[in-house]
Design an enzyme around this catalytic site. Structure first.
Site, PDB file in Angstrom:
ATOM      1  N   ASP A 166      76.113  27.609  46.463  1.00 52.10           N
ATOM      2  CA  ASP A 166      74.659  27.582  46.684  1.00 52.10           C
ATOM      3  C   ASP A 166      73.834  26.899  45.678  1.00 52.10           C
ATOM      4  O   ASP A 166      72.737  26.190  45.870  1.00 52.10           O
ATOM      5  CB  ASP A 166      74.041  29.133  46.828  1.00 52.10           C
ATOM      6  CG  ASP A 166      72.829  29.280  47.614  1.00 52.10           C
ATOM      7  OD1 ASP A 166      72.128  28.244  47.988  1.00 52.10           O
ATOM      8  OD2 ASP A 166      72.290  30.551  47.801  1.00 52.10           O
TER       9      ASP A 166
ATOM     10  N   ALA B 274      67.733  26.021  56.172  1.00 50.70           N
ATOM     11  CA  ALA B 274      67.107  26.380  57.506  1.00 50.70           C
ATOM     12  C   ALA B 274      67.441  25.114  58.195  1.00 50.70           C
ATOM     13  O   ALA B 274      67.667  25.158  59.571  1.00 50.70           O
ATOM     14  CB  ALA B 274      65.908  26.832  57.466  1.00 50.70           C
TER      15      ALA B 274
ATOM     16  N   LYS C 169      70.116  30.835  41.147  1.00 50.62           N
ATOM     17  CA  LYS C 169      70.462  29.439  41.367  1.00 50.62           C
ATOM     18  C   LYS C 169      69.162  28.810  41.605  1.00 50.62           C
ATOM     19  O   LYS C 169      68.912  27.591  41.117  1.00 50.62           O
ATOM     20  CB  LYS C 169      71.361  29.453  42.295  1.00 50.62           C
ATOM     21  CG  LYS C 169      70.918  30.108  43.809  1.00 50.62           C
ATOM     22  CD  LYS C 169      70.045  29.105  44.751  1.00 50.62           C
ATOM     23  CE  LYS C 169      69.724  29.716  45.702  1.00 50.62           C
ATOM     24  NZ  LYS C 169      68.711  28.792  46.855  1.00 50.62           N
TER      25      LYS C 169
ATOM     26  N   GLY D 139      74.539  32.034  50.727  1.00 56.04           N
ATOM     27  CA  GLY D 139      75.363  31.136  50.472  1.00 56.04           C
ATOM     28  C   GLY D 139      74.650  29.871  50.668  1.00 56.04           C
ATOM     29  O   GLY D 139      73.135  29.772  51.057  1.00 56.04           O
TER      30      GLY D 139
ATOM     31  N   GLU E 135      60.929  30.490  45.277  1.00 54.39           N
ATOM     32  CA  GLU E 135      61.499  31.483  44.677  1.00 54.39           C
ATOM     33  C   GLU E 135      61.817  31.674  43.162  1.00 54.39           C
ATOM     34  O   GLU E 135      61.648  32.705  42.381  1.00 54.39           O
ATOM     35  CB  GLU E 135      62.479  32.029  45.387  1.00 54.39           C
ATOM     36  CG  GLU E 135      62.303  32.047  46.954  1.00 54.39           C
ATOM     37  CD  GLU E 135      62.035  33.580  47.424  1.00 54.39           C
ATOM     38  OE1 GLU E 135      61.603  34.224  46.549  1.00 54.39           O
ATOM     39  OE2 GLU E 135      62.336  33.810  48.677  1.00 54.39           O
TER      40      GLU E 135
ATOM     41  N   TRP F 292      63.696  29.752  57.631  1.00 51.94           N
ATOM     42  CA  TRP F 292      64.923  30.764  57.618  1.00 51.94           C
ATOM     43  C   TRP F 292      65.291  31.778  58.694  1.00 51.94           C
ATOM     44  O   TRP F 292      66.395  31.907  59.394  1.00 51.94           O
ATOM     45  CB  TRP F 292      65.299  31.128  56.227  1.00 51.94           C
ATOM     46  CG  TRP F 292      66.588  31.718  55.908  1.00 51.94           C
ATOM     47  CD1 TRP F 292      66.915  32.829  55.055  1.00 51.94           C
ATOM     48  CD2 TRP F 292      67.998  31.038  56.377  1.00 51.94           C
ATOM     49  NE1 TRP F 292      68.382  32.778  55.024  1.00 51.94           N
ATOM     50  CE2 TRP F 292      69.065  31.778  55.537  1.00 51.94           C
ATOM     51  CE3 TRP F 292      68.335  30.049  57.071  1.00 51.94           C
ATOM     52  CZ2 TRP F 292      70.483  31.697  55.923  1.00 51.94           C
ATOM     53  CZ3 TRP F 292      69.679  29.922  57.295  1.00 51.94           C
ATOM     54  CH2 TRP F 292      70.493  30.731  56.747  1.00 51.94           C
TER      55      TRP F 292
ATOM     56  N   SER G 105      73.072  27.104  52.609  1.00 53.48           N
ATOM     57  CA  SER G 105      72.505  27.060  54.169  1.00 53.48           C
ATOM     58  C   SER G 105      70.997  27.001  53.978  1.00 53.48           C
ATOM     59  O   SER G 105      70.073  27.669  54.091  1.00 53.48           O
ATOM     60  CB  SER G 105      72.825  28.625  54.339  1.00 53.48           C
ATOM     61  OG  SER G 105      72.301  29.470  53.565  1.00 53.48           O
TER      62      SER G 105
ATOM     63  N   VAL H 138      56.726  29.513  49.677  1.00 56.29           N
ATOM     64  CA  VAL H 138      56.873  30.376  48.286  1.00 56.29           C
ATOM     65  C   VAL H 138      58.312  29.578  47.631  1.00 56.29           C
ATOM     66  O   VAL H 138      59.418  29.419  48.107  1.00 56.29           O
ATOM     67  CB  VAL H 138      57.716  31.798  48.943  1.00 56.29           C
ATOM     68  CG1 VAL H 138      58.156  32.444  47.556  1.00 56.29           C
ATOM     69  CG2 VAL H 138      56.440  32.464  49.428  1.00 56.29           C
TER      70      VAL H 138
END
Length: 336
Positions: A240, A136, A187, A132, A277, A11, A134, A275
């Site tokens: 998202d 990478a 999310k 948002g 999240e 990212w 997105s 990772v």
């Protein structure tokens, strides 16, 4: 502008490319010598095949110089490392220097959002967020992407908008940092659930239910915490959530698939190799639900699967057989 991107994962690297394509001088900071050597010599990222890092992106390991020489900073480290990174740079951040968080998470224990952490470690900083739908992998290929910048003050949000906006990277602005960050963090928990459903072999009906009821849970909590309903219906909310639940670019969905196939959360994270999240956000989401007295049954069941060893099919059965209710508390029948 001179812009420092701290964190050279996928990212951070993709955003450095956006900024460089917009004509800015970018310093991309990485910790590891091996990564720095690869990025400098190959002008590419191992996990972004086919993407070329522009010449106006300088690869560096010098954190202090990155902060001191930049007009705007982008914190692109994973959410568990936001506090330590903010603490490390605090004494070098200049008055008026904008710090943009692009990590998504809620800190365990403190239950603080990422910008709240940054502001607590760097007093007086102009902390903002960019979030948002997105991935990478797609941003690095210059595929059309739309995102939202959140800040307390409009001129800061507009500065971020101006810096990042491009023909393939559209940026909206919003004052609702709380809503943006809650949506972005939680999310990932719903995406884990969606991946688990995929891993166990459920279909599109199941995923649609998780996405729809998932955003209902996130919205209930977010509004209680001061976020705005419009935010959860927007890019950093349902937008998202949809992309994270549906895409194989999503490490949370991929980890969920592995868990649905029988692996533990730790085994799944090791296999994904990045990772995840949502594993961290699951505990924080459950704690927030308890603190604000909000019902979040999907988040609760994900926690039981991850941390209590509850069989996935039992969790699904418990979700399906909850007490009967109307779809939304605001919907009322005219006749008794």
């Amino acid at each position: 502008m001179k812009i420092g991107v701290i964190g050279a994962g996928t990212w951070g690297t993709a955003l450095a490319m956006v900024l460089a394509h917009n004509g800015h001088q970018v310093m991309l900071r990485t910790r590891g010598q091996e990564d720095a050597d690869w990025l400098r010599t190959k002008r590419s990222h191992k996990n972004l095949p086919g993407a070329v890092i522009p010449a106006n992106v300088t690869i560096t390991m010098d954190l202090v110089n990155t902060v001191v020489e930049s007009d705007l900073l982008v914190l692109a480290v994973a959410s568990p490392y936001i506090r330590s990174t903010a603490r490390e740079i605090a004494s070098y951040v200049k008055p008026g220097q904008i710090v943009v968080d692009v990590a998504k998470g809620i800190e365990s224990g403190s239950l603080m959002t990422m910008t709240e952490i940054i502001e607590s470690e760097i007093p007086g900083v102009d902390a903002a967020v960019l979030s948002g739908p997105s991935h990478a992998e797609e941003v690095a290929r210059a595929l059309p992407t739309t995102i939202v910048a959140g800040a307390h003050r409009e001129h800061i949000a507009k500065t971020i908008q101006d810096v990042f906006m491009s023909p393939y990277f559209r940026v909206y602005i919003s004052p609702d940092l709380k809503g943006i960050e809650i949506g972005g963090a939680l999310k990932n928990v719903i995406a884990l659930a969606a991946g688990i459903a995929d891993g166990i072999g459920y279909g599109d009906n199941s995923k649609a239910a998780l996405i729809t009821r998932g955003i209902a849970e996130i919205t209930r909590l977010g509004i209680k915490m001061g976020g705005k309903a419009e935010t959860f219906a927007g890019l950093s909310g349902i937008g998202d959530l949809v992309v994270t639940c549906a895409s194989m670019h999503s490490r949370n969905r991929r980890a969920g698939i592995l868990i649905g196939q029988g692996k533990t959360a730790q085994e799944a994270m090791q296999e994904v190799g990045q990772v995840v999240e949502g594993v961290y956000a699951a505990k924080s989401g459950k704690e927030l639900a308890e603190k604000y007295q909000v019902q979040m049954p999907i988040v609760e069941e994900v926690n039981r699967i991850l941390f209590e060893g509850k069989p996935v099919k039992d969790a699904v059965q418990d979700l399906m057989m909850r007490d009967r209710r109307t779809e939304h508390s605001a919907l009322k029948f005219e006749m008794p």
